[in-house]
Every structure is written in C-alpha cells, then in structure tokens.
Design a protein around this motif. Structure first.
Motif, PDB file in Angstrom:
ATOM      1  N   LEU A  58       0.840  -1.215   0.000  1.00  0.00           N
ATOM      2  CA  LEU A  58       0.000   0.000   0.000  1.00  0.00           C
ATOM      3  C   LEU A  58       0.867   1.255   0.000  1.00  0.00           C
ATOM      4  O   LEU A  58       0.570   2.217  -0.712  1.00  0.00           O
ATOM      5  CB  LEU A  58      -0.935  -0.008   1.207  1.00  0.00           C
ATOM      6  CG  LEU A  58      -2.076  -1.018   1.153  1.00  0.00           C
ATOM      7  CD1 LEU A  58      -2.807  -1.066   2.492  1.00  0.00           C
ATOM      8  CD2 LEU A  58      -3.045  -0.684   0.037  1.00  0.00           C
ATOM      9  N   ASP A  59       1.940   1.252   0.801  1.00  0.00           N
ATOM     10  CA  ASP A  59       2.842   2.408   0.828  1.00  0.00           C
ATOM     11  C   ASP A  59       3.490   2.640  -0.534  1.00  0.00           C
ATOM     12  O   ASP A  59       3.553   3.773  -1.017  1.00  0.00           O
ATOM     13  CB  ASP A  59       3.944   2.216   1.876  1.00  0.00           C
ATOM     14  CG  ASP A  59       3.473   2.420   3.301  1.00  0.00           C
ATOM     15  OD1 ASP A  59       2.367   2.952   3.505  1.00  0.00           O
ATOM     16  OD2 ASP A  59       4.231   2.040   4.219  1.00  0.00           O
ATOM     17  N   SER A  61       2.405   1.776  -3.414  1.00  0.00           N
ATOM     18  CA  SER A  61       1.374   2.270  -4.330  1.00  0.00           C
ATOM     19  C   SER A  61       1.093   3.757  -4.092  1.00  0.00           C
ATOM     20  O   SER A  61       0.991   4.537  -5.047  1.00  0.00           O
ATOM     21  CB  SER A  61       0.097   1.453  -4.151  1.00  0.00           C
ATOM     22  OG  SER A  61      -0.912   1.922  -4.987  1.00  0.00           O
ATOM     23  N   ALA A  62       0.984   4.171  -2.831  1.00  0.00           N
ATOM     24  CA  ALA A  62       0.714   5.582  -2.509  1.00  0.00           C
ATOM     25  C   ALA A  62       1.874   6.470  -2.961  1.00  0.00           C
ATOM     26  O   ALA A  62       1.652   7.546  -3.531  1.00  0.00           O
ATOM     27  CB  ALA A  62       0.471   5.736  -1.007  1.00  0.00           C
ATOM     28  N   ASN A  65       1.816   6.717  -6.787  1.00  0.00           N
ATOM     29  CA  ASN A  65       0.746   7.621  -7.227  1.00  0.00           C
ATOM     30  C   ASN A  65       1.144   9.079  -7.011  1.00  0.00           C
ATOM     31  O   ASN A  65       0.882   9.931  -7.871  1.00  0.00           O
ATOM     32  CB  ASN A  65      -0.562   7.312  -6.496  1.00  0.00           C
ATOM     33  CG  ASN A  65      -1.183   6.013  -6.967  1.00  0.00           C
ATOM     34  OD1 ASN A  65      -0.906   5.534  -8.063  1.00  0.00           O
ATOM     35  ND2 ASN A  65      -2.016   5.432  -6.125  1.00  0.00           N
ATOM     36  N   ALA A  66       1.789   9.364  -5.873  1.00  0.00           N
ATOM     37  CA  ALA A  66       2.240  10.735  -5.614  1.00  0.00           C
ATOM     38  C   ALA A  66       3.294  11.147  -6.639  1.00  0.00           C
ATOM     39  O   ALA A  66       3.303  12.293  -7.101  1.00  0.00           O
ATOM     40  CB  ALA A  66       2.792  10.840  -4.192  1.00  0.00           C
ATOM     41  N   LEU A 106       2.699  14.299  -0.599  1.00  0.00           N
ATOM     42  CA  LEU A 106       2.433  13.409   0.529  1.00  0.00           C
ATOM     43  C   LEU A 106       2.558  14.242   1.797  1.00  0.00           C
ATOM     44  O   LEU A 106       3.423  15.117   1.883  1.00  0.00           O
ATOM     45  CB  LEU A 106       3.448  12.262   0.596  1.00  0.00           C
ATOM     46  CG  LEU A 106       3.377  11.156  -0.453  1.00  0.00           C
ATOM     47  CD1 LEU A 106       4.558  10.205  -0.289  1.00  0.00           C
ATOM     48  CD2 LEU A 106       2.071  10.383  -0.326  1.00  0.00           C
TER      49      LEU A 106
END
Length: 153
Positions: A58-59, A61-62, A65-66, A106
């Motif tokens: 998840l990290d 991916s985040a 995306n950023a 972020l």
C-alpha cells in the motif's frame, strides 16, 4: 503460591501445619507454560508478516501515485538526488519543479514496516521509476517476508 493453614490431630494433639506447592509442582507448571508459549508465539509472529507485506504494498502504491501526480504537474519525476523527499518538501536543487504544489504530494514520507526508508530509482530498472523496499531482511531478493516489494509488482 497459596498457602492454607490446616489443623492436624495426631493422638489427640492438634498441630497447625502449612501446606503449599512443592518445588517439583512449580517446575512442572513452569515447563507447561514455557511449552505453551513456545507453541503460540511463533503463530502470532507468522501472522504479522502478511500484514507487513500488505502495508508495504500500500505504501509503495501511494508513493508511486504521488510521483505520478508530481510528474503530471512538473513534466518530470524528482531526480534520485532530490529523492522521495521531493514529495513532501519542494526541492531546492536543480531541476526545480515549476508547478510544485504548496501542500506537497504526501503529508509525510512513510518508512517501510521494518523501519527503513523506501528506495527510489530514476530511471528505474522495471519502468520509468522504481519505488521499493528490500523486505524484512533488508537485502535484495529473498522469499516470503524477506522478498523485495516494488512498484513493478
């Protein structure tokens, strides 16, 4: 340890005596508790690994995306020299992003579930950029919890 006082009568005489646990009984209980702990604790540790792997995915991916949003705004990804910190603070080294968002990309840069910073390559080996962690062991490769987790997966 619970001690109880009981009265004992022998030939008409009453003697008070303390009854308790013997050393052997205490050792048996300690061995049983030790075996139970040895059987249960590894099961909890093994269940933590999948959760950490999911959190790392998840990290990654985040962060990816950023980085994509950063590129859409500025027509480039941060350089390796600028690093992932460019997502939280405007870079002061060239190339300065022309349309960097005042709030950043972020709120804060996460660390992987094993307490290490995520790694970044630009250009990446698997795509334009790579964001990854080396897993629990902190070494390239591996299997299970020790396997690398990256944006290309």
């Amino acid at each position: 340890m619970m001690l109880t006082k009981t009265a004992c009568s022998c030939k008409g005489k009453s003697y008070g005596s303390l009854r308790g646990f013997t050393l052997v009984e205490i050792l048996i209980v300690l061995v049983v508790v030790g075996v139970a702990i040895a059987l249960v604790v590894p099961r909890f540790i093994q269940k933590a690994d999948p959760a950490k792997i999911d959190a790392a995915r998840l990290d990654v991916s985040a962060i990816s995306n950023a980085l994509q949003t950063y590129k859409l705004d500025n027509n480039m990804f941060p350089t390796v020299d600028q690093g992932l910190g460019a997502l939280t603070k405007k870079p002061t080294r060239a190339p300065i992003p022309p349309a960097w968002k005042d709030v950043g990309y972020l709120e804060k840069l996460p660390v992987d579930p094993w307490g290490r910073p995520y790694l970044y390559k630009n250009p990446g080996e698997h795509g334009d950029i790579d964001v990854y962690t080396l897993g629990a062991d902190g070494q390239p490769g591996g299997t299970g919890a020790d396997a690398d987790i990256g944006s290309w997966m």
